[in-house]
Scaffold this motif. Structure first.
Motif, PDB file in Angstrom:
ATOM      1  N   PHE A  31       0.860  -1.290  -0.023  1.00 54.23           N
ATOM      2  CA  PHE A  31       0.035  -0.132   0.056  1.00 54.23           C
ATOM      3  C   PHE A  31       0.884   1.283   0.000  1.00 54.23           C
ATOM      4  CE2 PHE A  31       0.932  -0.532   4.420  1.00 54.23           C
ATOM      5  CZ  PHE A  31       0.893   0.422   4.983  1.00 54.23           C
ATOM      6  N   ILE A  32       0.235   2.193   0.016  1.00 57.84           N
ATOM      7  CA  ILE A  32       1.156   3.477  -0.383  1.00 57.84           C
ATOM      8  C   ILE A  32       0.751   4.419   0.886  1.00 57.84           C
ATOM      9  CG2 ILE A  32       1.466   5.767  -1.514  1.00 57.84           C
ATOM     10  CD1 ILE A  32       0.252   4.206  -4.009  1.00 57.84           C
ATOM     11  N   ILE A  33       1.792   4.917   1.573  1.00 58.39           N
ATOM     12  CA  ILE A  33       1.676   5.956   2.525  1.00 58.39           C
ATOM     13  C   ILE A  33       2.049   7.282   2.024  1.00 58.39           C
ATOM     14  CG2 ILE A  33       2.547   6.908   4.995  1.00 58.39           C
ATOM     15  CD1 ILE A  33       3.026   3.700   5.674  1.00 58.39           C
ATOM     16  N   SER A  34       0.854   8.223   2.461  1.00 62.49           N
ATOM     17  CA  SER A  34       1.302   9.776   1.952  1.00 62.49           C
ATOM     18  C   SER A  34       1.676  10.342   3.506  1.00 62.49           C
ATOM     19  CB  SER A  34       0.095  10.622   1.511  1.00 62.49           C
ATOM     20  OG  SER A  34       0.318  11.751   1.357  1.00 62.49           O
ATOM     21  N   ASP A  35       2.907  11.184   3.288  1.00 66.44           N
ATOM     22  CA  ASP A  35       3.304  11.655   4.742  1.00 66.44           C
ATOM     23  C   ASP A  35       3.547  13.058   4.328  1.00 66.44           C
ATOM     24  OD1 ASP A  35       4.319   9.588   6.491  1.00 66.44           O
ATOM     25  OD2 ASP A  35       5.188   8.717   4.901  1.00 66.44           O
ATOM     26  N   PHE A  36       3.502  14.029   5.242  1.00 65.11           N
ATOM     27  CA  PHE A  36       3.962  15.120   5.524  1.00 65.11           C
ATOM     28  C   PHE A  36       5.534  15.205   5.862  1.00 65.11           C
ATOM     29  CE2 PHE A  36      -0.443  16.326   5.573  1.00 65.11           C
ATOM     30  CZ  PHE A  36      -0.827  17.403   4.797  1.00 65.11           C
ATOM     31  N   MET A  37       6.063  15.823   5.056  1.00 66.58           N
ATOM     32  CA  MET A  37       7.918  15.721   5.270  1.00 66.58           C
ATOM     33  C   MET A  37       8.515  16.861   5.708  1.00 66.58           C
ATOM     34  SD  MET A  37       9.126  12.776   4.352  1.00 66.58           S
ATOM     35  CE  MET A  37       8.978  11.455   3.213  1.00 66.58           C
ATOM     36  N   LEU A  38       9.399  16.919   6.728  1.00 65.25           N
ATOM     37  CA  LEU A  38      10.364  17.794   6.978  1.00 65.25           C
ATOM     38  C   LEU A  38      11.812  17.013   6.966  1.00 65.25           C
ATOM     39  CD1 LEU A  38       8.770  20.106  10.007  1.00 65.25           C
ATOM     40  CD2 LEU A  38       9.455  20.887   7.431  1.00 65.25           C
ATOM     41  N   CYS A  39      12.602  17.572   6.108  1.00 62.40           N
ATOM     42  CA  CYS A  39      13.934  16.716   6.391  1.00 62.40           C
ATOM     43  C   CYS A  39      15.052  17.823   6.124  1.00 62.40           C
ATOM     44  CB  CYS A  39      13.966  16.109   4.914  1.00 62.40           C
ATOM     45  SG  CYS A  39      15.289  15.130   4.287  1.00 62.40           S
ATOM     46  N   PHE A  40      15.790  18.048   7.164  1.00 64.58           N
ATOM     47  CA  PHE A  40      16.816  19.035   7.090  1.00 64.58           C
ATOM     48  C   PHE A  40      17.986  18.314   7.981  1.00 64.58           C
ATOM     49  CE2 PHE A  40      13.322  21.651   6.144  1.00 64.58           C
ATOM     50  CZ  PHE A  40      13.650  22.580   5.387  1.00 64.58           C
ATOM     51  N   GLU A  41      19.246  18.543   7.700  1.00 63.20           N
ATOM     52  CA  GLU A  41      20.342  18.100   8.399  1.00 63.20           C
ATOM     53  C   GLU A  41      20.622  18.571   9.756  1.00 63.20           C
ATOM     54  OE1 GLU A  41      22.506  15.930   7.411  1.00 63.20           O
ATOM     55  OE2 GLU A  41      22.891  16.079   5.303  1.00 63.20           O
ATOM     56  N   ASP A  42      20.088  20.019   9.987  1.00 65.08           N
ATOM     57  CA  ASP A  42      20.174  20.655  11.502  1.00 65.08           C
ATOM     58  C   ASP A  42      18.808  20.255  12.153  1.00 65.08           C
ATOM     59  OD1 ASP A  42      20.347  22.221  13.355  1.00 65.08           O
ATOM     60  OD2 ASP A  42      20.946  24.014  12.568  1.00 65.08           O
ATOM     61  N   LYS A  43      18.975  19.615  13.312  1.00 66.17           N
ATOM     62  CA  LYS A  43      17.693  19.311  14.057  1.00 66.17           C
ATOM     63  C   LYS A  43      17.027  20.425  14.458  1.00 66.17           C
ATOM     64  CE  LYS A  43      17.752  15.378  16.629  1.00 66.17           C
ATOM     65  NZ  LYS A  43      17.810  14.552  17.632  1.00 66.17           N
ATOM     66  N   LYS A  44      17.935  21.459  14.849  1.00 63.97           N
ATOM     67  CA  LYS A  44      17.396  22.813  15.217  1.00 63.97           C
ATOM     68  C   LYS A  44      16.289  23.385  14.341  1.00 63.97           C
ATOM     69  CE  LYS A  44      21.033  24.116  18.440  1.00 63.97           C
ATOM     70  NZ  LYS A  44      21.833  25.226  19.126  1.00 63.97           N
ATOM     71  N   ARG A  45      16.777  23.177  13.038  1.00 60.84           N
ATOM     72  CA  ARG A  45      15.724  23.633  12.121  1.00 60.84           C
ATOM     73  C   ARG A  45      14.658  22.899  11.799  1.00 60.84           C
ATOM     74  NH1 ARG A  45      18.680  24.464   6.414  1.00 60.84           N
ATOM     75  NH2 ARG A  45      17.361  25.568   5.806  1.00 60.84           N
ATOM     76  N   VAL A  46      14.738  21.690  11.986  1.00 66.20           N
ATOM     77  CA  VAL A  46      13.664  20.634  11.956  1.00 66.20           C
ATOM     78  C   VAL A  46      12.503  21.104  12.981  1.00 66.20           C
ATOM     79  CG1 VAL A  46      12.829  18.208  12.192  1.00 66.20           C
ATOM     80  CG2 VAL A  46      14.949  18.734  10.861  1.00 66.20           C
ATOM     81  N   SER A  47      12.991  21.430  14.120  1.00 68.03           N
ATOM     82  CA  SER A  47      12.285  21.508  15.464  1.00 68.03           C
ATOM     83  C   SER A  47      11.607  22.949  15.033  1.00 68.03           C
ATOM     84  CB  SER A  47      13.155  21.757  16.721  1.00 68.03           C
ATOM     85  OG  SER A  47      12.334  21.852  17.733  1.00 68.03           O
ATOM     86  N   GLU A  48      12.337  23.904  14.593  1.00 64.84           N
ATOM     87  CA  GLU A  48      11.993  25.276  14.323  1.00 64.84           C
ATOM     88  C   GLU A  48      10.863  25.300  13.404  1.00 64.84           C
ATOM     89  OE1 GLU A  48      13.387  29.388  12.316  1.00 64.84           O
ATOM     90  OE2 GLU A  48      14.745  28.159  12.993  1.00 64.84           O
TER      91      GLU A  48
END
Length: 352
Positions: A223-240
């Motif tokens: 089956f297919i899963i549709s995800d919203f994505m946030l992908c950045f090297e810096d964890k602080k940017r991900v959190s922000e």
């Protein structure tokens, strides 16, 4: 593992619709160079939540500017459309694209959209089930004929005729127990949106696979899963960015579908939406539902996303991924940055 790009067409930027619409559509073209296997929009109407009212027109434009990426309607909402016209549009787009169409169908869940089209939300299950069979017959045989409760269509030949079978490339959005029953019975691949703890979905997923095997004497497709994505090297940017843009997106989703509304409780075919509202109430508000929503989607550094995928695959088995990088007003330079990072550092490991 196949990985696709899902386009939501949200306009949270305060920009003219034409600018955001064309940015998102151009993103679909660039997905081919990034290495994605398939790409497609949702069908939604009337609000900033998602504004791509005609997936067929949009995908025809993309087909003319690409060569090999597959094109999925993810999904066209059958209760809002005439099934004979949908079958015609699938065939025409398939011809224009050289046989690259994945026919994705759904039944919708937002009262505001049903209301404007003059369709009752409570009728969506029956309307979809009837319409889906008409569409499936039409795209496979080129002939449509129906005498049901909702549709009466005389024997009709579709022109241009289909030139290629749609078997194994027809998909149904399945977010409730009744939906997985229909998908398995009809022999369709399913598409699920990440809406919380995946452990809660395992009984439905396993039931779909069991019924599919029983009905068709072969294993169900991934089956297919549709995800919203946030992908950045810096964890602080991900959190922000999660705190700023994902939170805004979740608010628009909750408002669009009225997760906290009482109406879903009287509609068994929308059990997932009723459960989300009940879960939020039990937790004392929307914050718990929001945290669960974050946990279900793909948010983190490249390494964290790979780990998240492996953990999820260990629970739900084989699946394909449909990635939505553009939401909540995230500036487009960041949309492209994270999509490129995902394509370079995450996707090869998923495919490997």
């Amino acid at each position: 593992m196949r990985v696709g790009l899902h386009l939501g067409y949200q306009n949270m930027h305060g920009q003219p619709d034409v600018k955001t619409f064309m940015q998102e559509t151009q993103f679909a073209v660039e997905a081919e160079a990034m290495g994605f296997d398939f790409v497609g929009p949702v069908e939604h109407h009337f609000t900033d939540y998602a504004a791509c009212p005609d997936p067929f027109q949009m995908l025809a434009w993309v087909a003319a500017k690409t060569e090999k990426i597959e094109l999925i309607t993810a999904a066209v909402i059958l209760p809002w459309n005439n099934p004979l016209r949908v079958a015609e549009q699938f065939i025409e787009l398939d011809i224009l694209s050289g046989g690259r169409v994945i026919a994705g169908m759904g039944r919708g869940a937002a009262r505001r959209e049903f209301r404007s089209f003059g369709v009752e939300l409570g009728d969506s299950r029956e309307v979809f089930d009837e319409a889906a069979l008409i569409v499936m017959q039409g795209i496979e045989t080129g002939i449509v004929e129906a005498n049901g409760k909702w549709f009466q269509i005389p024997h009709t030949e579709i022109r241009p005729r289909p030139f290629k079978s749609f078997k194994d490339r027809t998909v149904m959005v399945s977010m409730s127990p009744s939906s997985v029953e229909v998908a398995a019975d009809y022999g369709l691949k399913t598409l699920r949106f990440s809406q919380g703890d995946w452990r809660k979905a395992i009984p439905e997923i396993n039931h779909y696979r069991d019924v599919f095997q029983e009905k068709h004497a072969k294993p169900a497709p991934p089956f297919i899963i549709s995800d919203f994505m946030l992908c950045f090297e810096d964890k602080k940017r991900v959190s922000e960015y999660c705190d700023k843009y994902f939170a805004r997106m979740f608010e628009t989703v909750a408002n669009h579908y009225e997760f906290m509304g009482e109406h879903f409780k009287s509609l068994p075919s929308y059990a997932t939406y009723a459960y989300m509202g009940e879960r939020a109430e039990a937790a004392g508000g929307a914050d718990k539902a929001y945290r669960d929503y974050i946990g279900g989607n793909m948010i983190g550094t490249p390494e964290e996303l790979v780990e998240h995928h492996l953990e999820r695959a260990s629970m739900v088995g084989d699946y394909e991924m449909l990635c939505n990088f553009s939401f909540g007003g995230l500036p487009y330079e960041l949309v492209y940055e994270q999509a490129k990072l995902f394509a370079d550092k995450v996707m090869p490991r998923l495919k490997g």
